[in-house]
Motif scaffolding. Structure first.
Motif, short mmCIF file in Angstrom:
data_model
loop_
_atom_site.label_atom_id
_atom_site.label_comp_id
_atom_site.label_asym_id
_atom_site.label_seq_id
_atom_site.Cartn_x
_atom_site.Cartn_y
_atom_site.Cartn_z
N MET A 1 0.86 -1.18 0.00
CA MET A 1 0.00 0.00 0.00
C MET A 1 0.90 1.23 0.00
SD MET A 1 -3.28 0.76 0.06
CE MET A 1 -4.19 -0.50 0.94
N GLU A 2 0.85 2.01 -1.06
CA GLU A 2 1.70 3.19 -1.19
C GLU A 2 0.88 4.48 -1.09
OE1 GLU A 2 3.94 3.10 -4.78
OE2 GLU A 2 5.42 1.68 -3.99
N GLU A 3 1.46 5.45 -0.38
CA GLU A 3 0.82 6.76 -0.27
C GLU A 3 1.23 7.60 -1.47
OE1 GLU A 3 0.29 10.40 2.95
OE2 GLU A 3 1.68 8.75 3.35
N GLN A 4 0.27 8.21 -2.08
CA GLN A 4 0.55 9.04 -3.25
C GLN A 4 1.27 10.33 -2.85
OE1 GLN A 4 -0.35 8.07 -6.57
NE2 GLN A 4 -0.52 6.18 -5.40
N ASP A 5 2.19 10.75 -3.69
CA ASP A 5 2.89 12.01 -3.44
C ASP A 5 1.91 13.17 -3.51
OD1 ASP A 5 5.30 10.73 -3.16
OD2 ASP A 5 5.82 10.92 -5.29
N ASN A 6 2.06 14.06 -2.54
CA ASN A 6 1.19 15.24 -2.51
C ASN A 6 1.84 16.40 -3.26
OD1 ASN A 6 -1.09 14.52 -0.59
ND2 ASN A 6 0.70 13.98 0.64
N ASP A 7 1.03 17.28 -3.73
CA ASP A 7 1.52 18.47 -4.39
C ASP A 7 2.08 19.41 -3.31
OD1 ASP A 7 1.29 21.33 -5.32
OD2 ASP A 7 0.80 20.29 -7.19
N GLU A 8 3.40 19.68 -3.37
CA GLU A 8 4.05 20.47 -2.33
C GLU A 8 3.49 21.89 -2.24
OE1 GLU A 8 8.28 20.54 -2.20
OE2 GLU A 8 8.48 18.37 -2.46
N GLU A 9 3.22 22.49 -3.38
CA GLU A 9 2.69 23.85 -3.37
C GLU A 9 1.32 23.90 -2.71
OE1 GLU A 9 2.72 25.67 -7.18
OE2 GLU A 9 4.91 25.55 -7.41
N GLU A 10 0.52 22.89 -3.03
CA GLU A 10 -0.83 22.83 -2.45
C GLU A 10 -0.75 22.62 -0.94
OE1 GLU A 10 -4.96 20.20 -2.89
OE2 GLU A 10 -3.27 19.85 -4.25
N LEU A 11 0.16 21.71 -0.52
CA LEU A 11 0.33 21.44 0.90
C LEU A 11 0.82 22.68 1.65
CD1 LEU A 11 1.94 17.91 1.41
CD2 LEU A 11 -0.15 18.78 2.42
N TRP A 12 1.82 23.36 1.06
CA TRP A 12 2.36 24.54 1.73
C TRP A 12 1.33 25.66 1.83
CZ3 TRP A 12 5.22 26.30 5.22
CH2 TRP A 12 5.54 27.66 5.29
N ALA A 13 0.52 25.81 0.80
CA ALA A 13 -0.52 26.84 0.82
C ALA A 13 -1.46 26.62 2.00
CB ALA A 13 -1.29 26.84 -0.49
N LEU A 14 -1.80 25.36 2.23
CA LEU A 14 -2.69 25.01 3.34
C LEU A 14 -1.99 25.21 4.68
CD1 LEU A 14 -5.39 23.79 4.31
CD2 LEU A 14 -4.35 21.53 4.07
#
Length: 261
Positions: free
Chosen positions: A94-107
């Motif tokens: 079970m692999e976790e998908q990479d998150n969008d760094e820009e989207e994460l940082w914005a939040l």
């Protein structure tokens, strides 16, 4: 946060957000210049599509190959089924998908700034109360200094008499350096002037705003030095009592200054 001479930031981040630590520290510096600050960040992902199942075909083939060898070597029935093979370690992952760094940082940035703004607002309210209390204490200290100045002619007279007696004992005659004695007496009188100027400097720094904690710390040390000198030279009981009250207030001010950015 608690008081501290400098800015000491301790950040606790989830592993998936650890690469944001430097950015978090830089953001905090925009709002806080002094204090020991602990930041705890947690993250819970409610996105059901954030994980994917991976099939390791090469590893499954290795398992099957060795199981077949075992069956042939030990002359056992090869009863391996797909359901059995699938339960072997790491055949399915079970692999976790990479998150969008820009989207994460914005939040994360939005959340941090909201927290920092609320934090600063609280500090400003507490700071106003602290400033009022400190200004009251400084006004009280000015009153002590004014009292010492009013009593100083008596103290200076006694001090001069002590000096004259001491010089006479040393020289064993009546010839004394009046200029030297006058200088000693003047030094005592100047302590109250310097102390009053330090008090006024502290009041100006408090009302001027900005990052003044370390400056106030330094001024308080100078105030304490002047108060010690006054006490060491005063033989008048009223002056001594007032000087003790003055030192007590200075210590209270020094303690409270530690909470000022």
């Amino acid at each position: 946060s608690v008081n501290h001479r400098y800015l000491d930031v301790n950040v606790k981040l989830p592993k998936k957000l650890s690469f944001f630590e430097s950015a978090v520290r830089n953001l905090i510096k925009e709002y806080i210049q002094r204090g020991k600050v602990d930041i705890f960040i947690t993250c819970e992902d409610f996105n059901e599509a954030n994980f994917s199942l991976k099939y390791n075909e090469e590893l499954a083939g290795e398992y099957l190959k060795y199981l077949q060898q075992m069956a042939e070597h030990f002359q056992l029935e090869n009863d391996i089924r797909v359901s059995t093979l699938s339960r072997y370690p790491d055949v399915f992952i079970m692999e976790e998908q990479d998150n969008d760094e820009e989207e994460l940082w914005a939040l994360l940035e939005k959340t941090l700034r909201n927290a920092c703004e609320a934090f600063v607002e609280t500090r400003e309210k507490e700071g106003e109360n602290l400033k009022t209390d400190l200004l009251n204490k400084l006004d009280e200290m000015i009153g002590y200094v004014d009292f010492i100045e009013e009593r100083s002619p008596i103290v200076m007279k006694e001090y001069r008499e002590r000096l004259e007696t001491k010089v006479k004992e040393i020289l064993e005659d009546k010839q004394m350096d009046d200029a030297r004695i006058a200088t000693e007496v003047t030094i005592f009188a100047e302590e109250t002037v310097r102390l009053k100027s330090h008090i006024e400097a502290m009041k100006a720094a408090l009302t001027g705003g900005g990052t003044v904690g370390r400056k106030l710390d330094f001024i308080a040390q100078e105030m304490n030095r002047e108060a010690n000198t006054i006490l060491s030279k005063a033989s008048d009981l009223a002056i001594s009592d007032t000087g003790i009250n003055l030192k007590t207030d200075i210590e209270k001010v020094r303690e409270q200054i530690q909470n000022i950015e």
